[in-house]
Structure formats: structure tokens, C-alpha cells
Design a protein around this motif. Sequence first.
Motif, PDB file in Angstrom:
ATOM      1  N   THR A   6     -16.478 -12.225 -10.507  1.00 50.65           N
ATOM      2  CA  THR A   6     -16.111 -12.054  -9.100  1.00 50.65           C
ATOM      3  C   THR A   6     -17.303 -11.449  -8.378  1.00 50.65           C
ATOM      4  O   THR A   6     -17.813 -10.397  -8.775  1.00 50.65           O
ATOM      5  N   LEU A   7     -17.729 -12.142  -7.331  1.00 48.03           N
ATOM      6  CA  LEU A   7     -18.891 -11.735  -6.548  1.00 48.03           C
ATOM      7  C   LEU A   7     -18.439 -11.191  -5.200  1.00 48.03           C
ATOM      8  O   LEU A   7     -17.493 -11.726  -4.605  1.00 48.03           O
ATOM      9  N   ASP A   8     -19.095 -10.154  -4.730  1.00 52.08           N
ATOM     10  CA  ASP A   8     -18.817  -9.643  -3.386  1.00 52.08           C
ATOM     11  C   ASP A   8     -19.512 -10.533  -2.369  1.00 52.08           C
ATOM     12  O   ASP A   8     -20.693 -10.857  -2.524  1.00 52.08           O
ATOM     13  N   THR A   9     -18.770 -10.944  -1.348  1.00 57.96           N
ATOM     14  CA  THR A   9     -19.345 -11.747  -0.271  1.00 57.96           C
ATOM     15  C   THR A   9     -18.864 -11.187   1.060  1.00 57.96           C
ATOM     16  O   THR A   9     -17.906 -10.403   1.095  1.00 57.96           O
ATOM     17  N   PRO A  10     -19.484 -11.571   2.159  1.00 59.64           N
ATOM     18  CA  PRO A  10     -19.041 -11.102   3.470  1.00 59.64           C
ATOM     19  C   PRO A  10     -17.605 -11.501   3.809  1.00 59.64           C
ATOM     20  O   PRO A  10     -16.986 -10.894   4.673  1.00 59.64           O
ATOM     21  N   THR A  11     -17.082 -12.516   3.147  1.00 61.33           N
ATOM     22  CA  THR A  11     -15.721 -12.970   3.433  1.00 61.33           C
ATOM     23  C   THR A  11     -14.724 -12.456   2.403  1.00 61.33           C
ATOM     24  O   THR A  11     -13.579 -12.884   2.396  1.00 61.33           O
ATOM     25  N   GLY A  12     -15.175 -11.572   1.528  1.00 60.87           N
ATOM     26  CA  GLY A  12     -14.311 -11.024   0.492  1.00 60.87           C
ATOM     27  C   GLY A  12     -14.761 -11.500  -0.877  1.00 60.87           C
ATOM     28  O   GLY A  12     -15.792 -12.166  -1.017  1.00 60.87           O
ATOM     29  N   LEU A  14     -15.379 -13.546  -4.141  1.00 62.82           N
ATOM     30  CA  LEU A  14     -15.445 -14.951  -4.534  1.00 62.82           C
ATOM     31  C   LEU A  14     -15.500 -14.973  -6.054  1.00 62.82           C
ATOM     32  O   LEU A  14     -16.460 -14.480  -6.644  1.00 62.82           O
ATOM     33  N   THR A  15     -14.459 -15.518  -6.676  1.00 65.45           N
ATOM     34  CA  THR A  15     -14.436 -15.619  -8.125  1.00 65.45           C
ATOM     35  C   THR A  15     -14.840 -17.031  -8.518  1.00 65.45           C
ATOM     36  O   THR A  15     -14.363 -18.005  -7.933  1.00 65.45           O
ATOM     37  N   VAL A  16     -15.738 -17.105  -9.499  1.00 66.15           N
ATOM     38  CA  VAL A  16     -16.181 -18.396 -10.028  1.00 66.15           C
ATOM     39  C   VAL A  16     -15.860 -18.452 -11.512  1.00 66.15           C
ATOM     40  O   VAL A  16     -16.034 -17.474 -12.232  1.00 66.15           O
ATOM     41  N   ILE A  17     -15.356 -19.588 -11.940  1.00 69.90           N
ATOM     42  CA  ILE A  17     -15.108 -19.859 -13.358  1.00 69.90           C
ATOM     43  C   ILE A  17     -16.084 -20.954 -13.758  1.00 69.90           C
ATOM     44  O   ILE A  17     -16.107 -22.024 -13.136  1.00 69.90           O
ATOM     45  N   VAL A  18     -16.898 -20.661 -14.774  1.00 64.49           N
ATOM     46  CA  VAL A  18     -17.928 -21.620 -15.172  1.00 64.49           C
ATOM     47  C   VAL A  18     -17.777 -22.015 -16.635  1.00 64.49           C
ATOM     48  O   VAL A  18     -17.262 -21.258 -17.454  1.00 64.49           O
ATOM     49  N   SER A  19     -18.265 -23.203 -16.930  1.00 61.28           N
ATOM     50  CA  SER A  19     -18.255 -23.718 -18.300  1.00 61.28           C
ATOM     51  C   SER A  19     -19.428 -23.119 -19.070  1.00 61.28           C
ATOM     52  O   SER A  19     -20.308 -22.477 -18.495  1.00 61.28           O
ATOM     53  N   SER A  20     -19.464 -23.386 -20.364  1.00 60.14           N
ATOM     54  CA  SER A  20     -20.574 -22.902 -21.186  1.00 60.14           C
ATOM     55  C   SER A  20     -21.892 -23.547 -20.762  1.00 60.14           C
ATOM     56  O   SER A  20     -22.963 -23.046 -21.091  1.00 60.14           O
ATOM     57  N   PHE A  21     -21.828 -24.647 -20.014  1.00 59.87           N
ATOM     58  CA  PHE A  21     -23.025 -25.321 -19.513  1.00 59.87           C
ATOM     59  C   PHE A  21     -23.410 -24.835 -18.124  1.00 59.87           C
ATOM     60  O   PHE A  21     -24.353 -25.343 -17.543  1.00 59.87           O
ATOM     61  N   GLY A  22     -22.641 -23.878 -17.564  1.00 60.23           N
ATOM     62  CA  GLY A  22     -22.950 -23.329 -16.257  1.00 60.23           C
ATOM     63  C   GLY A  22     -22.398 -24.094 -15.082  1.00 60.23           C
ATOM     64  O   GLY A  22     -22.724 -23.796 -13.938  1.00 60.23           O
ATOM     65  N   ALA A  23     -21.543 -25.083 -15.330  1.00 63.76           N
ATOM     66  CA  ALA A  23     -20.929 -25.849 -14.239  1.00 63.76           C
ATOM     67  C   ALA A  23     -19.691 -25.110 -13.744  1.00 63.76           C
ATOM     68  O   ALA A  23     -18.899 -24.602 -14.539  1.00 63.76           O
ATOM     69  N   VAL A  24     -19.519 -25.054 -12.436  1.00 65.85           N
ATOM     70  CA  VAL A  24     -18.355 -24.384 -11.852  1.00 65.85           C
ATOM     71  C   VAL A  24     -17.145 -25.303 -11.976  1.00 65.85           C
ATOM     72  O   VAL A  24     -17.168 -26.448 -11.539  1.00 65.85           O
ATOM     73  N   ARG A  25     -16.097 -24.772 -12.586  1.00 66.44           N
ATOM     74  CA  ARG A  25     -14.839 -25.527 -12.707  1.00 66.44           C
ATOM     75  C   ARG A  25     -13.815 -25.069 -11.683  1.00 66.44           C
ATOM     76  O   ARG A  25     -12.904 -25.811 -11.351  1.00 66.44           O
ATOM     77  N   ALA A  27     -13.491 -22.129  -8.152  1.00 64.76           N
ATOM     78  CA  ALA A  27     -14.053 -21.068  -7.324  1.00 64.76           C
ATOM     79  C   ALA A  27     -13.133 -20.873  -6.128  1.00 64.76           C
ATOM     80  O   ALA A  27     -12.599 -21.839  -5.581  1.00 64.76           O
ATOM     81  N   GLY A  28     -12.954 -19.632  -5.756  1.00 65.99           N
ATOM     82  CA  GLY A  28     -12.124 -19.338  -4.598  1.00 65.99           C
ATOM     83  C   GLY A  28     -12.284 -17.904  -4.156  1.00 65.99           C
ATOM     84  O   GLY A  28     -12.721 -17.042  -4.927  1.00 65.99           O
ATOM     85  N   PHE A  29     -11.925 -17.655  -2.935  1.00 69.55           N
ATOM     86  CA  PHE A  29     -12.041 -16.326  -2.343  1.00 69.55           C
ATOM     87  C   PHE A  29     -10.819 -15.500  -2.736  1.00 69.55           C
ATOM     88  O   PHE A  29      -9.908 -15.259  -1.941  1.00 69.55           O
ATOM     89  N   THR A  30     -10.838 -15.075  -4.002  1.00 74.70           N
ATOM     90  CA  THR A  30      -9.736 -14.343  -4.614  1.00 74.70           C
ATOM     91  C   THR A  30     -10.257 -13.629  -5.853  1.00 74.70           C
ATOM     92  O   THR A  30     -11.338 -13.949  -6.345  1.00 74.70           O
ATOM     93  N   THR A  31      -9.463 -12.708  -6.358  1.00 76.17           N
ATOM     94  CA  THR A  31      -9.757 -12.089  -7.655  1.00 76.17           C
ATOM     95  C   THR A  31      -8.773 -12.562  -8.710  1.00 76.17           C
ATOM     96  O   THR A  31      -8.851 -12.148  -9.858  1.00 76.17           O
ATOM     97  N   ASP A  32      -7.866 -13.434  -8.335  1.00 76.35           N
ATOM     98  CA  ASP A  32      -6.800 -13.899  -9.229  1.00 76.35           C
ATOM     99  C   ASP A  32      -7.290 -15.065 -10.090  1.00 76.35           C
ATOM    100  O   ASP A  32      -7.230 -16.229  -9.686  1.00 76.35           O
ATOM    101  N   VAL A  33      -7.769 -14.739 -11.280  1.00 78.91           N
ATOM    102  CA  VAL A  33      -8.323 -15.749 -12.177  1.00 78.91           C
ATOM    103  C   VAL A  33      -7.261 -16.754 -12.611  1.00 78.91           C
ATOM    104  O   VAL A  33      -7.520 -17.955 -12.699  1.00 78.91           O
ATOM    105  N   ALA A  34      -6.045 -16.278 -12.853  1.00 80.52           N
ATOM    106  CA  ALA A  34      -4.965 -17.186 -13.273  1.00 80.52           C
ATOM    107  C   ALA A  34      -4.666 -18.210 -12.180  1.00 80.52           C
ATOM    108  O   ALA A  34      -4.439 -19.396 -12.477  1.00 80.52           O
ATOM    109  N   ASP A  35      -4.680 -17.777 -10.928  1.00 78.96           N
ATOM    110  CA  ASP A  35      -4.456 -18.702  -9.815  1.00 78.96           C
ATOM    111  C   ASP A  35      -5.565 -19.746  -9.769  1.00 78.96           C
ATOM    112  O   ASP A  35      -5.304 -20.941  -9.601  1.00 78.96           O
ATOM    113  N   LEU A  36      -6.802 -19.313  -9.931  1.00 75.06           N
ATOM    114  CA  LEU A  36      -7.913 -20.263  -9.953  1.00 75.06           C
ATOM    115  C   LEU A  36      -7.803 -21.235 -11.116  1.00 75.06           C
ATOM    116  O   LEU A  36      -8.034 -22.428 -10.961  1.00 75.06           O
ATOM    117  N   MET A  37      -7.452 -20.707 -12.290  1.00 74.37           N
ATOM    118  CA  MET A  37      -7.357 -21.565 -13.474  1.00 74.37           C
ATOM    119  C   MET A  37      -6.298 -22.648 -13.271  1.00 74.37           C
ATOM    120  O   MET A  37      -6.445 -23.766 -13.764  1.00 74.37           O
TER     121      MET A  37
END
Length: 180
Positions: A6-12, A14-25, A27-37
Motif C-alpha cells: 500500500t502506497l501513500d498518494t495524494p488521493t489516499g 493505493l494498494t497494488v498486488i503484483v505477480s512474481s514477475f512484477g506485473a500488476v494484477r 490496484a485500487g485506492f483502498t487498503t482492503d487487499v481481499a476486496d482487490l483480490m
Amino acid sequence: MLKYRTLDTPTGPLTVIVSSFGAVRAAGFTTDVADLMSLVHPSLRAPAEPADDVGPVAAHVRSYFDGDRSAIDAVTVEQHIGGEFIKHAWQVMREIKPGSPVTYSEFARMAGRPAAVRGAASACARNPVALFTPCHRVLRLDGTLGGYRWGLPVKEWLLAYEDPDQADPAAMRAAAGVMR
């Protein structure tokens, strides 16, 4: 194994979920990983662990919010869902440039199916990698914001930030209450 941060951004946050290859699967302006998944296609889901290192993604996000509005274009994404139109529409969406939002109708034309305005709207609504596949750059026919999974204030801020007439990224961050 997937990892997330989870990264801090001016809009709140931003959580990113990435693969072992570094590709984003996801991302959203939330801290709720389960919701993103839940947005990730089942064939791409795996256990996710918190990580400080999510490859170059964090640096690209920092660069984007520091003023390089095209920095996120270099981020690799992995999106998979349903039909060919949505997959193609997501690729086309990544070609919409910062500061040049389009309407759902224009987006449908860009995707090669001018009559598929609902399909274009569906591609936006089902987008699992917000910011990197910039569904925030698609507007209603009358130019109003329409919907955004992460809230209209976030969409509005991103569009204002990407406006080519916006000369000072630091002022935008300060107005949002984020100092770097």
C-alpha cells in the motif's frame, strides 16, 4: 505467490498486488487487499503477502505523482476476464493519454465497436488495475464524471492532476494534504 504493498498518494492509499514477475494484477485506492483480490480473475489469483519490494511499480507510482504523468504507462499489468472485447478495451484504455479524457462513446469507437457503449462502460467498471489501466479517463457523453469504483473525488482529483494546464504537481499534492 503474489505480493502487495500500500502506497501513500495524494488521493489516499493505493494498494497494488503484483505477480512474481512484477506485473500488476490488481490496484485500487483502498487498503482492503481481499476486496482487490476479488477483482482478479480466478485463474490469476494466488495467496498474497505484504512486501516492501513490488518491483519498479512503486517507483513508477512515485514518478507519476511527482509530475511524470506518463510514468505509469511503463507498468506491466495482467488482466484477464471473460470476452475478447473487454480484454481489447483494456488495452485500448491504456492508450488514452493523461489530460485527454474520452467519453464512453469515443472509447467504444477507439475499441473498434462504436455501438458497444455499454460494453465500454462495463470494461471500465470491471477494470481490476485502477490507475495503470486508466478507467478514470473515461467520461459520460455530456463530459460529467460518471462512476468510479474508488470514489468520484479520487476520479476528479486524478483528472484535474492530469490536466495539461495543471503546471504544479507539488501544489496538487499540497492541496490534497500530502507533502513529499
